[in-house]
Design a protein around this motif. Structure first.
Motif, PDB file in Angstrom:
ATOM      1  N   VAL A  99       0.852  -1.190  -0.021  1.00  0.00           N
ATOM      2  CA  VAL A  99       0.284  -0.039  -0.076  1.00  0.00           C
ATOM      3  C   VAL A  99       1.070   1.330   0.024  1.00  0.00           C
ATOM      4  CG1 VAL A  99      -1.843   1.240   1.395  1.00  0.00           C
ATOM      5  CG2 VAL A  99      -2.072  -1.016   1.168  1.00  0.00           C
ATOM      6  N   THR A 100       1.708   1.429   1.109  1.00  0.00           N
ATOM      7  CA  THR A 100       2.490   2.509   1.148  1.00  0.00           C
ATOM      8  C   THR A 100       3.718   2.833   0.061  1.00  0.00           C
ATOM      9  OG1 THR A 100       2.011   2.572   3.322  1.00  0.00           O
ATOM     10  CG2 THR A 100       3.839   4.337   2.696  1.00  0.00           C
ATOM     11  N   PHE A 101       4.609   1.625  -0.147  1.00  0.00           N
ATOM     12  CA  PHE A 101       5.623   1.852  -0.837  1.00  0.00           C
ATOM     13  C   PHE A 101       5.651   0.817  -2.004  1.00  0.00           C
ATOM     14  CE2 PHE A 101       6.803   2.937   3.904  1.00  0.00           C
ATOM     15  CZ  PHE A 101       7.323   4.413   3.337  1.00  0.00           C
ATOM     16  N   SER A 102       4.512   0.744  -2.739  1.00  0.00           N
ATOM     17  CA  SER A 102       4.400  -0.134  -3.796  1.00  0.00           C
ATOM     18  C   SER A 102       5.032  -0.047  -4.901  1.00  0.00           C
ATOM     19  CB  SER A 102       2.891  -0.248  -3.867  1.00  0.00           C
ATOM     20  OG  SER A 102       2.433   1.010  -4.418  1.00  0.00           O
ATOM     21  N   SER A 103       5.647   1.156  -5.036  1.00  0.00           N
ATOM     22  CA  SER A 103       6.622   1.598  -6.116  1.00  0.00           C
ATOM     23  C   SER A 103       8.073   1.089  -5.975  1.00  0.00           C
ATOM     24  CB  SER A 103       6.612   3.174  -6.462  1.00  0.00           C
ATOM     25  OG  SER A 103       7.137   3.765  -5.527  1.00  0.00           O
ATOM     26  N   SER A 104       8.332   0.551  -5.058  1.00  0.00           N
ATOM     27  CA  SER A 104       9.859  -0.122  -4.784  1.00  0.00           C
ATOM     28  C   SER A 104       9.920  -1.209  -5.566  1.00  0.00           C
ATOM     29  CB  SER A 104       9.929  -0.334  -3.354  1.00  0.00           C
ATOM     30  OG  SER A 104      11.203  -1.008  -3.338  1.00  0.00           O
ATOM     31  N   ASN A 105      10.993  -1.153  -6.204  1.00  0.00           N
ATOM     32  CA  ASN A 105      11.343  -2.517  -7.190  1.00  0.00           C
ATOM     33  C   ASN A 105      12.240  -3.403  -6.591  1.00  0.00           C
ATOM     34  OD1 ASN A 105      13.503  -0.932  -7.615  1.00  0.00           O
ATOM     35  ND2 ASN A 105      12.968  -0.541  -9.660  1.00  0.00           N
ATOM     36  N   LEU A 106      12.561  -3.261  -5.396  1.00  0.00           N
ATOM     37  CA  LEU A 106      13.638  -4.197  -4.823  1.00  0.00           C
ATOM     38  C   LEU A 106      12.811  -5.246  -4.671  1.00  0.00           C
ATOM     39  CD1 LEU A 106      15.365  -2.334  -1.921  1.00  0.00           C
ATOM     40  CD2 LEU A 106      16.188  -2.888  -3.827  1.00  0.00           C
ATOM     41  N   HIS A 107      13.401  -6.517  -4.908  1.00  0.00           N
ATOM     42  CA  HIS A 107      12.991  -7.957  -4.458  1.00  0.00           C
ATOM     43  C   HIS A 107      12.349  -8.244  -3.352  1.00  0.00           C
ATOM     44  CE1 HIS A 107      12.843 -12.460  -4.361  1.00  0.00           C
ATOM     45  NE2 HIS A 107      12.895 -12.487  -5.507  1.00  0.00           N
ATOM     46  N   SER A 108      11.234  -9.121  -3.008  1.00  0.00           N
ATOM     47  CA  SER A 108      10.547  -8.855  -1.808  1.00  0.00           C
ATOM     48  C   SER A 108      11.485  -9.375  -0.592  1.00  0.00           C
ATOM     49  CB  SER A 108       9.409  -9.866  -2.031  1.00  0.00           C
ATOM     50  OG  SER A 108       8.331  -8.996  -2.886  1.00  0.00           O
ATOM     51  N   ALA A 109      12.347 -10.303  -0.843  1.00  0.00           N
ATOM     52  CA  ALA A 109      13.127 -11.091   0.115  1.00  0.00           C
ATOM     53  C   ALA A 109      13.876 -10.046   0.510  1.00  0.00           C
ATOM     54  CB  ALA A 109      13.753 -12.349  -0.461  1.00  0.00           C
ATOM     55  N   GLN A 110      14.605  -9.300  -0.278  1.00  0.00           N
ATOM     56  CA  GLN A 110      15.565  -8.162   0.101  1.00  0.00           C
ATOM     57  C   GLN A 110      14.728  -7.055   1.078  1.00  0.00           C
ATOM     58  OE1 GLN A 110      17.402  -5.943  -2.868  1.00  0.00           O
ATOM     59  NE2 GLN A 110      19.049  -5.531  -1.761  1.00  0.00           N
ATOM     60  N   GLN A 111      13.540  -6.677   0.735  1.00  0.00           N
ATOM     61  CA  GLN A 111      12.747  -5.965   1.285  1.00  0.00           C
ATOM     62  C   GLN A 111      12.286  -6.394   2.835  1.00  0.00           C
ATOM     63  OE1 GLN A 111       9.107  -5.198  -1.209  1.00  0.00           O
ATOM     64  NE2 GLN A 111       9.888  -3.609  -2.036  1.00  0.00           N
ATOM     65  N   LEU A 112      12.000  -7.508   2.734  1.00  0.00           N
ATOM     66  CA  LEU A 112      11.535  -8.189   4.115  1.00  0.00           C
ATOM     67  C   LEU A 112      12.811  -8.225   4.944  1.00  0.00           C
ATOM     68  CD1 LEU A 112       9.737  -9.743   5.949  1.00  0.00           C
ATOM     69  CD2 LEU A 112      10.215 -11.817   4.690  1.00  0.00           C
ATOM     70  N   GLY A 113      14.074  -8.715   4.424  1.00  0.00           N
ATOM     71  CA  GLY A 113      15.288  -8.538   5.190  1.00  0.00           C
ATOM     72  C   GLY A 113      15.475  -7.334   5.814  1.00  0.00           C
ATOM     73  N   ARG A 114      15.331  -6.321   4.983  1.00  0.00           N
ATOM     74  CA  ARG A 114      15.448  -4.886   5.461  1.00  0.00           C
ATOM     75  C   ARG A 114      14.574  -4.267   6.492  1.00  0.00           C
ATOM     76  NH1 ARG A 114      17.691  -1.054   0.614  1.00  0.00           N
ATOM     77  NH2 ARG A 114      19.510  -2.384   0.065  1.00  0.00           N
ATOM     78  N   TYR A 115      13.138  -4.734   6.231  1.00  0.00           N
ATOM     79  CA  TYR A 115      12.157  -4.409   7.219  1.00  0.00           C
ATOM     80  C   TYR A 115      12.434  -5.000   8.324  1.00  0.00           C
ATOM     81  CZ  TYR A 115       7.257  -3.977   8.637  1.00  0.00           C
ATOM     82  OH  TYR A 115       6.140  -3.475   9.246  1.00  0.00           O
TER      83      TYR A 115
END
Length: 168
Positions: A99-115
């Motif tokens: 919803v908020t950052f849907s335009s980010s094009n990083l891979h989901s696994a990388q996003q989850l790790g950073r999150y």
């Protein structure tokens, strides 16, 4: 799941126009998603603390498969935090990613790790904050959790915007 994210985005955006002059659309979506997850966190914490844990210490043997020479004692406010944390971690990630950052094009696994890195920082703040507020200052656990959570909101937004959901 994308359909649900689209519906939630439309609902949140419907309420955005009066706030257009004071915050960006992304900040408004973050506040709505984070606020919803925050309310979920507070409700779950209250329910777990009062009805699941029941204000009692939790005794835990980390080596429960074999005879355990020692038992850990976890205070009820910390045990409640441990139970609620994984639930709101996943709901928060899903909302912020879709919803908020849907335009980010990083891979989901990388996003989850950073999150998770940002959330772990906030978890440490929650842990030590609860220890301070409840055990040292004698405050009630639920209001203590609410005050501490407000501190972590700014850390979360900046971390998610500039680290977790950046564009390549």
């Amino acid at each position: 799941m994308n359909k649900l994210a689209h519906i939630l985005t439309k609902i949140i955006d419907f309420f955005y126009p009066p706030f257009r002059k004071v915050m960006s659309e992304q900040l408004f979506r973050y506040a709505a998603c984070g606020g919803g997850n925050l309310v979920l966190d507070w409700i779950l914490y209250f329910l777990v603390y009062n009805f699941v844990i029941g204000h009692e210490n939790v005794y835990f043997c980390p080596l429960s498969i074999v005879h355990c020479p020692f038992v850990l004692c976890i205070t009820p406010h910390i045990a409640s935090l441990c139970i609620v944390f994984p639930i709101t971690l996943l709901t928060g990630f899903w909302l912020q990613k879709n919803v908020t950052f849907s335009s980010s094009n990083l891979h989901s696994a990388q996003q989850l790790g950073r999150y998770i890195v940002i959330v772990m920082i906030n978890l440490a703040i929650n842990y030590f904050g609860l220890k301070l507020c409840v055990e040292a200052l004698g405050w009630y656990p639920t209001p203590s959790k609410m005050v501490i959570t407000l501190v972590t909101v700014a850390i979360s937004y900046l971390g998610q915007k500039y680290f977790t959901f950046v564009k390549k």
